[in-house]
Design a protein around this motif. Sequence first.
Motif, PDB file in Angstrom:
ATOM      1  N   ILE A 280      38.349  -3.232  31.734  1.00 57.44           N
ATOM      2  CA  ILE A 280      38.478  -2.095  30.815  1.00 57.44           C
ATOM      3  C   ILE A 280      39.300  -2.487  29.594  1.00 57.44           C
ATOM      4  CG2 ILE A 280      39.513   0.207  30.564  1.00 57.44           C
ATOM      5  CD1 ILE A 280      38.696   0.675  33.521  1.00 57.44           C
ATOM      6  N   VAL A 281      40.396  -3.216  29.818  1.00 61.15           N
ATOM      7  CA  VAL A 281      41.250  -3.642  28.708  1.00 61.15           C
ATOM      8  C   VAL A 281      40.506  -4.610  27.800  1.00 61.15           C
ATOM      9  CG1 VAL A 281      43.327  -4.976  28.152  1.00 61.15           C
ATOM     10  CG2 VAL A 281      43.422  -3.199  29.890  1.00 61.15           C
ATOM     11  N   LEU A 282      39.796  -5.564  28.376  1.00 63.41           N
ATOM     12  CA  LEU A 282      39.065  -6.533  27.558  1.00 63.41           C
ATOM     13  C   LEU A 282      37.954  -5.875  26.748  1.00 63.41           C
ATOM     14  CD1 LEU A 282      38.862  -9.637  29.912  1.00 63.41           C
ATOM     15  CD2 LEU A 282      40.181  -9.385  27.818  1.00 63.41           C
ATOM     16  N   CYS A 283      37.259  -4.917  27.342  1.00 64.14           N
ATOM     17  CA  CYS A 283      36.214  -4.205  26.591  1.00 64.14           C
ATOM     18  C   CYS A 283      36.824  -3.394  25.452  1.00 64.14           C
ATOM     19  CB  CYS A 283      35.428  -3.288  27.525  1.00 64.14           C
ATOM     20  SG  CYS A 283      34.339  -4.167  28.638  1.00 64.14           S
ATOM     21  N   GLY A 284      37.950  -2.747  25.710  1.00 68.80           N
ATOM     22  CA  GLY A 284      38.619  -1.985  24.657  1.00 68.80           C
ATOM     23  C   GLY A 284      39.079  -2.865  23.520  1.00 68.80           C
ATOM     24  N   LEU A 285      39.648  -4.017  23.849  1.00 67.37           N
ATOM     25  CA  LEU A 285      40.086  -4.943  22.806  1.00 67.37           C
ATOM     26  C   LEU A 285      38.898  -5.490  22.020  1.00 67.37           C
ATOM     27  CD1 LEU A 285      42.917  -6.952  24.584  1.00 67.37           C
ATOM     28  CD2 LEU A 285      43.151  -5.318  22.712  1.00 67.37           C
TER      29      LEU A 285
ATOM     30  N   ILE B 136      36.001  -3.962  21.433  1.00 64.96           N
ATOM     31  CA  ILE B 136      35.501  -2.910  20.545  1.00 64.96           C
ATOM     32  C   ILE B 136      36.440  -2.733  19.361  1.00 64.96           C
ATOM     33  CG2 ILE B 136      35.087  -0.421  20.379  1.00 64.96           C
ATOM     34  CD1 ILE B 136      34.061  -0.581  23.288  1.00 64.96           C
ATOM     35  N   TYR B 137      37.756  -2.749  19.627  1.00 65.34           N
ATOM     36  CA  TYR B 137      38.723  -2.601  18.546  1.00 65.34           C
ATOM     37  C   TYR B 137      38.624  -3.763  17.564  1.00 65.34           C
ATOM     38  CZ  TYR B 137      43.125  -1.914  16.131  1.00 65.34           C
ATOM     39  OH  TYR B 137      44.062  -1.724  15.163  1.00 65.34           O
ATOM     40  N   ALA B 138      38.485  -4.979  18.080  1.00 52.40           N
ATOM     41  CA  ALA B 138      38.393  -6.154  17.209  1.00 52.40           C
ATOM     42  C   ALA B 138      37.114  -6.123  16.382  1.00 52.40           C
ATOM     43  CB  ALA B 138      38.449  -7.424  18.041  1.00 52.40           C
ATOM     44  N   ALA B 139      36.017  -5.688  16.969  1.00 50.61           N
ATOM     45  CA  ALA B 139      34.760  -5.610  16.227  1.00 50.61           C
ATOM     46  C   ALA B 139      34.851  -4.577  15.110  1.00 50.61           C
ATOM     47  CB  ALA B 139      33.611  -5.265  17.170  1.00 50.61           C
ATOM     48  N   ASP B 140      35.496  -3.450  15.375  1.00 51.69           N
ATOM     49  CA  ASP B 140      35.675  -2.442  14.330  1.00 51.69           C
ATOM     50  C   ASP B 140      36.603  -2.945  13.234  1.00 51.69           C
ATOM     51  OD1 ASP B 140      33.975  -0.632  15.450  1.00 51.69           O
ATOM     52  OD2 ASP B 140      35.535   0.567  16.407  1.00 51.69           O
ATOM     53  N   ALA B 141      37.663  -3.633  13.608  1.00 52.76           N
ATOM     54  CA  ALA B 141      38.614  -4.130  12.613  1.00 52.76           C
ATOM     55  C   ALA B 141      37.981  -5.209  11.743  1.00 52.76           C
ATOM     56  CB  ALA B 141      39.856  -4.676  13.315  1.00 52.76           C
ATOM     57  N   ALA B 142      37.090  -6.008  12.313  1.00 53.75           N
ATOM     58  CA  ALA B 142      36.448  -7.065  11.550  1.00 53.75           C
ATOM     59  C   ALA B 142      35.481  -6.499  10.511  1.00 53.75           C
ATOM     60  CB  ALA B 142      35.702  -8.009  12.487  1.00 53.75           C
ATOM     61  N   ASN B 143      34.980  -5.305  10.749  1.00 54.88           N
ATOM     62  CA  ASN B 143      34.022  -4.695   9.820  1.00 54.88           C
ATOM     63  C   ASN B 143      34.662  -3.649   8.917  1.00 54.88           C
ATOM     64  OD1 ASN B 143      31.768  -6.148  10.693  1.00 54.88           O
ATOM     65  ND2 ASN B 143      31.561  -4.818  12.482  1.00 54.88           N
ATOM     66  N   ASN B 144      35.991  -3.671   8.821  1.00 56.04           N
ATOM     67  CA  ASN B 144      36.745  -2.732   7.983  1.00 56.04           C
ATOM     68  C   ASN B 144      36.508  -1.276   8.358  1.00 56.04           C
ATOM     69  OD1 ASN B 144      38.029  -4.695   6.471  1.00 56.04           O
ATOM     70  ND2 ASN B 144      36.327  -4.843   5.019  1.00 56.04           N
ATOM     71  N   HIS B 145      36.320  -0.998   9.639  1.00 58.14           N
ATOM     72  CA  HIS B 145      36.220   0.377  10.101  1.00 58.14           C
ATOM     73  C   HIS B 145      37.615   0.886  10.425  1.00 58.14           C
ATOM     74  CE1 HIS B 145      31.835  -0.254  11.564  1.00 58.14           C
ATOM     75  NE2 HIS B 145      31.884   0.046  10.285  1.00 58.14           N
ATOM     76  N   ASN B 146      37.828   2.169  10.236  1.00 63.14           N
ATOM     77  CA  ASN B 146      39.101   2.757  10.625  1.00 63.14           C
ATOM     78  C   ASN B 146      39.137   2.937  12.139  1.00 63.14           C
ATOM     79  OD1 ASN B 146      40.020   2.960   8.000  1.00 63.14           O
ATOM     80  ND2 ASN B 146      39.131   5.008   7.718  1.00 63.14           N
ATOM     81  N   ALA B 147      40.299   2.726  12.707  1.00 66.50           N
ATOM     82  CA  ALA B 147      40.456   2.942  14.139  1.00 66.50           C
ATOM     83  C   ALA B 147      40.411   4.439  14.430  1.00 66.50           C
ATOM     84  CB  ALA B 147      41.765   2.346  14.619  1.00 66.50           C
ATOM     85  N   VAL B 148      39.708   4.838  15.453  1.00 59.59           N
ATOM     86  CA  VAL B 148      39.575   6.241  15.827  1.00 59.59           C
ATOM     87  C   VAL B 148      40.138   6.407  17.229  1.00 59.59           C
ATOM     88  CG1 VAL B 148      37.967   8.133  16.236  1.00 59.59           C
ATOM     89  CG2 VAL B 148      37.514   6.474  14.427  1.00 59.59           C
ATOM     90  N   ASP B 149      41.057   7.358  17.377  1.00 55.77           N
ATOM     91  CA  ASP B 149      41.587   7.597  18.711  1.00 55.77           C
ATOM     92  C   ASP B 149      40.697   8.594  19.450  1.00 55.77           C
ATOM     93  OD1 ASP B 149      42.185  10.014  17.592  1.00 55.77           O
ATOM     94  OD2 ASP B 149      44.340   9.802  17.724  1.00 55.77           O
ATOM     95  N   GLY B 150      41.073   8.948  20.629  1.00 56.99           N
ATOM     96  CA  GLY B 150      40.262   9.828  21.468  1.00 56.99           C
ATOM     97  C   GLY B 150      40.148  11.243  20.962  1.00 56.99           C
TER      98      GLY B 150
END
Length: 53
Positions: free
Chosen positions: A24-29, A31-45
């Motif tokens: 679960i932690v690796l999948c979350g990281l 997804i977060y890294a893929a969003d950060a690499a594409n200049n997407h804003n982080a979205v919380d729950g």
Amino acid sequence: MQKAQQEMTSVKAALLSFAMVSAIVLCGLGIYAADAANNHNAVDGYGVTASLR
């Protein structure tokens, strides 16, 4: 023939729990890294985005 024992021991339960939490932690990281690499804003729950500008 003897029946194989398929009981859940505390060691097996601990290893399974560790594996699931790690996945679960690796999948979350990932997804977060893929969003950060594409200049997407982080979205919380809650749907609130964090924009740092």
